[in-house]
Design a protein around this motif. Sequence first.
Motif: not given
Length: 700
Positions: A318-320, A284-289
Motif C-alpha cells: 500500500v505504501w509502495s 481491501d482484498p486488493q489494496p495495492a490496486e
Amino acid sequence: MAGPSPALLRRLQRVELAVRAAVARRRETDPQPDDPFRGLYLSDEAVDAALAAGREPYDPWPEAPYDPWPDAPDGPAAGFPDGPEDRPADRQPDVPADRPPDGPDPLAALARAAGLTPLDEALLLVALAPDVDSRFEQFYGYLNDDVTRRRPSVGLALRLCGLPEAAPAGRLRLAASAPLVDLALLRVDSPDRSLLSRGLWVPDRVGGWLLGADAPEPALVGLAEPVEAAGPEPPGAARLGRAGTRLAYLRERPGGSALALAVAALARAGRGALAVDLPRLAADPQPAELATVLVREALLTGAGLVVGPVQGGEPWAVWSRLTAGAVPVLAYGTQPWDPAWTALAPVQVDVAPLTADERAAVWRAALPGGLADGLDPAAATAQFVLGAPAIRRAASVAVQLAAASGEPVGEAHLRAGARTQNAAGLERLARRIVPEVGWDDLVLPAPTLSLLRELAGRARHRDRVLREWRMRPGGGRGHGVTALFAGDSGTGKTMSAEVVAGSLGLDLYTVNLATVVDKYVGETEKNLERIFGEAAGVNGVLLFDEADAIFGKRSEVRDAHDRYANIESAYLLQRMETFDGLAVLATNLRANLDEAFTRRLDVVVDFPVPDEAARRALWDRCLGDRVPRAADVDLDFLAGAFELAGGHIRSAAVTAGYLAAGAGRPVGMAELIGAVGREYRKLGRLTLESEFGPYLGLAV
C-alpha cells in the motif's frame, strides 16, 4: 470541464490521419479486399501476402525528440469537430500561423503531472480513439485482421506511432513500471497472449476525464472524498505547504488537527485534498490496486492524498503504491513513524493541540449566530480537547439539537455536541456513565467539596496553566489531571466522580478491572495501554475503581511474581505521567497505594464516614420529595442510631421503597427499619437492641 477540449480533439485528428493512412496502405497489399469473412480465417493468399510484405511501421521511425505524427492540417478531420462548429475538411479556411491556442489541453496537463513522454501521449490517444468515435472499433478490427478485436493491439499502436514492433523504446513505454501502466492510465489486457497481440484500452475514469466527463471513480466511493480547507488556517500550514515534499507524516496529539493541517498545507501549495480512509484501504482484498487508483485520481484532479489514520498494520505494498507517483502524500496518525514502512523517508511534523485561543476562534467561526444571550462557546467548552474538524462537527450537532428543541444554542447543546465526537473504542474497555447528578446531590464536608471543585477547575483551566503558562514543562510529562479518591466503601467516591464529570459536561468511564488484570506476564500492561490509548481520544473522566488492585505498592523481590508485579507498577507510574486526560483513582485502602503514585497526583480527596448530621441529610436526600412518607418516619432516630455510609443509606432507602410499594402504602418506619436490618445482615453486623431500640422487632 463542459466537454472535450478543442486542443484534445485536434490531437485526436492526427490519430485519424494515421489510421486513414494505415487503412489505405493495407488495401494496397490486401490480396482479397472484398472477402466478407475477413478476420474470421486465414487464406493461403493472406499468408503469402504476410510473408511477402514484412512488418514495417506505417510511417518512418522519426528521430528524437519524438513526434509521433506529422502536423495535421488545421481544422478537423471527419469525426472530430473543432469546437462548436463541425465543418467538412474541404471547407476549412486557411488559418494564420499565429492562431490563438485552443485552450486548456487535459492530456498535456496529465502528461506534466504523471511525467509522460510524447510517445506516451501518442499511445494514450491511439487507445482513447474508440471511446471518442465508435468507427475506430471497425478500423482497428480491420487493421488487426480480426473483427472480434476492436481495440488497438500493442503492435498496431506502436506501428501507428511510427515505431517498429520490436523497438525497445516503444515496448518499454508499455512495461509494468512505465507511467502509463504503473499509474493505470492505460490497461494492457490478455497477459496470456504475446505482448504485441495484447489489447490496449483506456479506463473509463481516465477517458471520461480527458473528454470532460469528470465523474468520480466508483471504486473510491466511501474510501476517499475531496476535502476543502475551512475555518482559520492551522499553524504551520504555510511552512508545510512551501516544503514541496512528496511524503510527510503528521503525528497527531489529542486535540490536534492533522487532517485540517494537511488540507490547509495542500491548499497553500495550490492543490486540492483527497482524504483517504487508510484502515479501509488496508482491509481491501486488493489494496495495492486500489492504492494505484487513488494515486491516479489525485493526478487527474490535481489533488494531494491525505492518508490516515496510520495504524502500523498496513501492507508494505500500500505504501509502495501510494508513494510511487509524483502525488504528494500527507499521512497522519498518533503513533511514531516506522522507517521500514516506506522506501521514501517522510518529513515528520508533530501536530500539537490547538491552543485555547485557536479553539475559541474555530468555535466562533462555526457558530456565527443563534447563540443564547451572553454565551461564550469557547468558555463553555474549555474542558473539551478537540481539533478544528471535530469542533465544526460538534457545532453542527449543537445547532441541530437547539433547532429540535426550539431554543437558541445553549451550553448544554454545545457540550452534547462535543460529546458526540468521542471515539467509541473506549466503551469496549470501560463502562460509560452519563452523569445524572450534580453538586446539590452531594452530602460531603466542606473541605471535601472544595477539593472536588478544585479538580473540576483544573480540568477547565489546564490549557492555560500547563500549555500557555508552561507550568509543567519538559520531561515528557502529559497535560492531564489525575486525582485520588480515598475512603471507605459507600462514602461517595464514584458519585463524586460522576458529579465532577457532569459539571464539566463530560461522560464518566469506569474501568472494569476484570478486563485489565491478566494472569499472563505482560498482558495487564497491554490491557492498560489499550485503555489509556483509547482514553486519549475521548473527552471524559476515566475512573479506576478499586485502584489499589493495579496501582499497588512495589515490594522487595522474593520471587518471580514480585518481580513482574513491580514491572507492572513501574509501567503504570510512567504511563500515568504521560496521560493527557482526566483520570480518577478510587480506593478503599489508601495505604496500599505506592507513594510514587501519590506524588504524581494533582488532587487527593479523602472521603470520611458521614457524621450524624450528614447521615440525616443523606436519609432525607435518598428518600427524596417524590416518595410518600408515613407520619411515623423519624429521620433523627435513623441518623443517630445507625452509623452507615452514604451508599448503604441509599441501598436501605431503595429497599424500603420496594417494601412500601409491595404493601401498597407510604414508606414508614416499619419499612425503613426492615431495610436497615437487611443492610446490617449484608454487612455481617448484628442487630442489637442498643442500636434499634424500640424498633428491634421490625428488623427482620
